[in-house]
Design a protein around this motif. Structure first.
Motif, mmCIF file in Angstrom:
data_model
loop_
_atom_site.group_PDB
_atom_site.id
_atom_site.type_symbol
_atom_site.label_atom_id
_atom_site.label_comp_id
_atom_site.label_asym_id
_atom_site.label_seq_id
_atom_site.Cartn_x
_atom_site.Cartn_y
_atom_site.Cartn_z
ATOM 1 N N VAL A 22 0.846 -1.197 0.000
ATOM 2 C CA VAL A 22 0.000 0.000 0.000
ATOM 3 C C VAL A 22 0.883 1.250 0.000
ATOM 4 O O VAL A 22 0.536 2.275 -0.575
ATOM 5 N N ARG A 23 2.049 1.139 0.605
ATOM 6 C CA ARG A 23 3.003 2.246 0.558
ATOM 7 C C ARG A 23 3.341 2.593 -0.899
ATOM 8 O O ARG A 23 3.404 3.765 -1.269
ATOM 9 N N THR A 24 3.518 1.579 -1.723
ATOM 10 C CA THR A 24 3.764 1.797 -3.147
ATOM 11 C C THR A 24 2.578 2.524 -3.788
ATOM 12 O O THR A 24 2.771 3.463 -4.565
ATOM 13 N N LEU A 25 1.355 2.106 -3.433
ATOM 14 C CA LEU A 25 0.160 2.759 -3.984
ATOM 15 C C LEU A 25 0.115 4.241 -3.589
ATOM 16 O O LEU A 25 -0.226 5.100 -4.403
ATOM 17 N N LEU A 26 0.473 4.525 -2.336
ATOM 18 C CA LEU A 26 0.459 5.915 -1.854
ATOM 19 C C LEU A 26 1.479 6.758 -2.610
ATOM 20 O O LEU A 26 1.210 7.899 -2.986
ATOM 21 N N ILE A 27 2.656 6.183 -2.840
ATOM 22 C CA ILE A 27 3.702 6.901 -3.572
ATOM 23 C C ILE A 27 3.242 7.200 -4.997
ATOM 24 O O ILE A 27 3.366 8.333 -5.482
ATOM 25 N N GLU A 28 2.654 6.185 -5.638
ATOM 26 C CA GLU A 28 2.175 6.380 -7.010
ATOM 27 C C GLU A 28 1.063 7.425 -7.054
ATOM 28 O O GLU A 28 0.978 8.216 -8.000
ATOM 29 N N ASP A 29 0.225 7.424 -6.026
ATOM 30 C CA ASP A 29 -0.878 8.380 -5.928
ATOM 31 C C ASP A 29 -0.332 9.813 -5.874
ATOM 32 O O ASP A 29 -0.804 10.696 -6.598
ATOM 33 N N PHE A 30 0.669 10.042 -5.034
ATOM 34 C CA PHE A 30 1.272 11.382 -4.941
ATOM 35 C C PHE A 30 1.986 11.750 -6.243
ATOM 36 O O PHE A 30 1.894 12.879 -6.711
ATOM 37 N N ARG A 31 2.687 10.794 -6.840
ATOM 38 C CA ARG A 31 3.402 11.087 -8.093
ATOM 39 C C ARG A 31 2.421 11.524 -9.175
ATOM 40 O O ARG A 31 2.699 12.428 -9.963
ATOM 41 N N ARG A 32 1.261 10.842 -9.212
ATOM 42 C CA ARG A 32 0.215 11.186 -10.187
ATOM 43 C C ARG A 32 -0.250 12.637 -9.953
ATOM 44 O O ARG A 32 -0.304 13.437 -10.889
ATOM 45 N N VAL A 33 -0.525 12.969 -8.691
ATOM 46 C CA VAL A 33 -1.033 14.308 -8.366
ATOM 47 C C VAL A 33 0.010 15.386 -8.679
ATOM 48 O O VAL A 33 -0.333 16.465 -9.168
ATOM 49 N N PHE A 34 1.275 15.092 -8.425
ATOM 50 C CA PHE A 34 2.324 16.096 -8.668
ATOM 51 C C PHE A 34 2.631 16.302 -10.154
ATOM 52 O O PHE A 34 3.476 17.116 -10.509
ATOM 53 N N ARG A 35 1.943 15.557 -11.021
ATOM 54 C CA ARG A 35 2.025 15.901 -12.443
ATOM 55 C C ARG A 35 1.106 17.092 -12.758
ATOM 56 O O ARG A 35 1.313 17.803 -13.723
ATOM 57 N N ASP A 36 0.091 17.299 -11.890
ATOM 58 C CA ASP A 36 -0.894 18.367 -12.108
ATOM 59 C C ASP A 36 -0.681 19.604 -11.235
ATOM 60 O O ASP A 36 -1.092 20.693 -11.584
ATOM 61 N N VAL A 37 -0.115 19.398 -10.066
ATOM 62 C CA VAL A 37 0.064 20.533 -9.145
ATOM 63 C C VAL A 37 1.512 20.580 -8.658
ATOM 64 O O VAL A 37 2.234 19.588 -8.734
ATOM 65 N N ASP A 38 1.924 21.779 -8.177
ATOM 66 C CA ASP A 38 3.288 21.937 -7.653
ATOM 67 C C ASP A 38 3.348 21.599 -6.175
ATOM 68 O O ASP A 38 4.354 21.084 -5.683
ATOM 69 N N LEU A 39 2.277 21.951 -5.476
ATOM 70 C CA LEU A 39 2.248 21.782 -4.029
ATOM 71 C C LEU A 39 0.879 21.258 -3.610
ATOM 72 O O LEU A 39 -0.088 21.402 -4.360
ATOM 73 N N ILE A 40 0.813 20.671 -2.432
ATOM 74 C CA ILE A 40 -0.476 20.316 -1.838
ATOM 75 C C ILE A 40 -0.565 21.082 -0.519
ATOM 76 O O ILE A 40 0.399 21.113 0.252
#
Lengths: 89, 461
Positions: free
Chosen positions: B351-369
């Motif tokens: 699930v840690r891998t899933l979380l990392i992929e989730d953030f990587r996906r989001v950081f293609r669209d935004v600079d910061l959260i």
């Protein structure tokens, strides 16, 4: 994941593995607290992880080697006085 | 000028122009510690540093150091009685780098024992009190370092975060806390808690001071194989770049957030929009899963790391462990034991891998959260126990980023209706600490953090 009830024997076994001495009150407390925690983390079974590789290092660093001869900052200084003990292995 | 409120840069000028000497500076803060520490319990050990004749950027400036950093010749306890008499024979890399830059160790600060907690209440030496309201906790585990910075019992401080231990207390004490990317700062000589998560980082009252401290402590360390090879940028230059950011906000991170904190979130969003930044809705894996991943991984690593306290070394037996450490060791031993490893530890790593992929996906669209630094402001002493899951729920907004190893910053953005500080956190992509300092600096230039830190220092004359 399997639904699991934590028994008194489980707690005693874990305490033995971890080399902890527990009081009777602690045994009871950990029985319920461990069960509560295990029950909570069951929510991970809602996520499909088939074929997902596990992550052990967040930024994926692997295979880090030292160069031969890298100084060991905390190595013993054999030029100073040391004790010599018999080989045991 | 009020010396207590001086920034590191201002102290540098005062020292360089010989308006003050290093020993006067150390004495000044020691006097403040003697006056306020009996009440606040911020320091476990107060040092008598020899003022070095160095020429580095921190030459002659004393800092507060969390007591889980090994400091040569100085008692290092991690707030655990098991290490009550442990005097470290060597310096952590963070400490040796700070010393090379000329810094002095003013003292060692209180924390949750072994860093197990989010309130500083699990310290075997009693809780640190929040300088804003002494009936409340400062957050944790780096509560002492945050309180020292807030009440100016040191010009700045060093802490460490596993999941929230920098951002949390920074937010509850009204100061800045930077949690770097995992591996950006060496863990060598930091008493290990969750080895795949632990990150040392600075506390300060200005962004410039955080940039300076991060500059000194960041970078590859041959003594920590997990430290990152990536080049360290010039953080002071990064801080001044004035980038216009696209900032992501996720509804999942606003669930169950206290009304005052929620209002402040909207207010901060408006302030940042006015400054030209744009916001974008994003969707992330709900943080409740991160609690599970974190609980499994961290307890497992704790049980392994604390096995070295075997009664042969460090002076005390395993009977010296107190409640929280024992609870964590027991759970970690359970999830790592035969028959359960795949169901818990391996599942959590997946699930840690899933979380990392989730953030990587989001950081293609935004600079910061952007998200609140914690769902509530500082809790009363003893109040943690009332929350489900022994208060673990308080760390819900820190755990996803920590598990992914992302960098983050918490900055003070206002006060709630009880006059307690509120903090907002920004998370960025891997090794983008520069962007975090940039947004923080822009906010600071625009709002001066609403004068929050000065308000408190005025109360601690």
């Amino acid at each position: 994941m399997t639904q699991k009830q934590i028994t008194r024997d489980d707690i005693l076994h874990l305490a033995k593995l971890a080399n902890l001495q527990l009081t009777e009150a602690e045994i009871k407390k950990y029985m319920s607290q461990l069960e509560e925690t295990i029950e909570y983390v069951e929510n991970l079974s809602e996520l499909n992880t088939v074929g997902v590789p596990p992550t052990s290092h967040a930024t994926r660093v692997e295979n880090v080697y030292f160069e031969d001869g890298t100084p060991n900052q905390r190595g013993l200084d054999f030029s100073k006085e040391n004790y010599k003990v018999p080989r045991i292995l | 000028m009020n010396l207590a409120a001086a920034t590191l840069a201002e102290l540098r000028t005062l020292l360089d122009t010989k308006k003050i000497s290093s020993s006067e500076l150390v004495d000044f803060f020691r006097a403040r510690i003697e006056k306020h520490n009996p009440k606040l319990n911020v320091y476990l050990t107060v040092c008598d540093p020899e003022s070095a004749a160095g020429t580095g950027p921190l030459a002659g400036i004393p800092l507060a150091i969390k007591d889980n950093f090994c400091t040569k010749g100085i008692r290092t306890t991690a707030s655990a009685k098991l290490l009550d008499s442990f005097i470290s024979p060597y310096d952590a890399t963070v400490i040796s780098r700070l010393k090379e830059a000329g810094a002095l160790v003013q003292g060692k600060t209180n924390m949750d024992a072994w860093a197990h907690g989010s309130s500083t209440e699990t310290s075997d030496y009693g809780p640190t009190l929040n300088p804003w309201d002494t009936t409340r906790v400062p957050g944790g585990s780096s509560g002492g370092s945050a309180a020292a910075t807030a009440a100016a019992l040191a010009p700045a401080a060093i802490g460490s975060e596993t999941a929230g231990s920098i951002r949390g207390p920074a937010s509850w004490c009204g100061v800045i806390g930077v949690k770097p990317t995992y591996g950006r700062v060496s863990r060598y000589g930091v008493i290990a808690m969750g080895s795949s998560l632990d990150c040392p980082g600075p506390f300060s009252r200005t962004i410039e001071d955080s940039a300076l401290l991060l500059q000194i402590i960041a970078g590859k360390d041959p003594f920590d194989a997990t430290s990152a090879e990536e080049a360290v940028p010039d953080y002071t230059a990064e801080m001044k770049k004035k980038r216009t950011f696209t900032i992501g906000i996720a509804d999942e991170y606003l669930e169950g957030v206290q009304e005052d904190v929620r209002k402040n979130f909207d207010q901060t969003k408006k302030e940042l929009e006015k400054m030209g930044h744009t916001f974008k809705k994003i969707s992330l894996i709900p943080p409740k899963y991160s609690i599970s991943v974190y609980t499994i991984l961290q307890r497992a690593e704790v049980s392994s790391n604390l096995s070295r306290y075997d009664g042969i070394r460090y002076g005390e037996k395993r009977t010296a462990f107190t409640a929280e450490a024992k609870r964590r060791i027991m759970l970690g031993t359970y999830t790592l034991s035969h028959g359960y490893y795949d169901a818990y530890y391996k599942k959590a790593q997946q699930v840690r891998t899933l979380l990392i992929e989730d953030f990587r996906r989001v950081f293609r669209d935004v600079d910061l959260i952007m998200a609140p630094s914690g769902p509530v402001t500082a809790l009363k002493l003893g109040e943690f126990e009332k929350y489900p899951f022994f208060g673990e729920i308080m760390d819900v907004l820190y755990e996803p980023g920590a598990i992914a190893g992302l960098p983050a910053i918490s900055i003070p953005t206002g006060l709630d209706s009880n006059s307690l500080p509120i903090g907002m956190q920004f998370m960025a992509n891997y090794f983008s600490e520069g962007a975090l300092l940039d947004i923080g600096y822009q906010y600071e230039q625009e709002t001066g953090f609403h004068g929050i830190s000065k308000q408190l220092i005025d109360r601690y004359a």
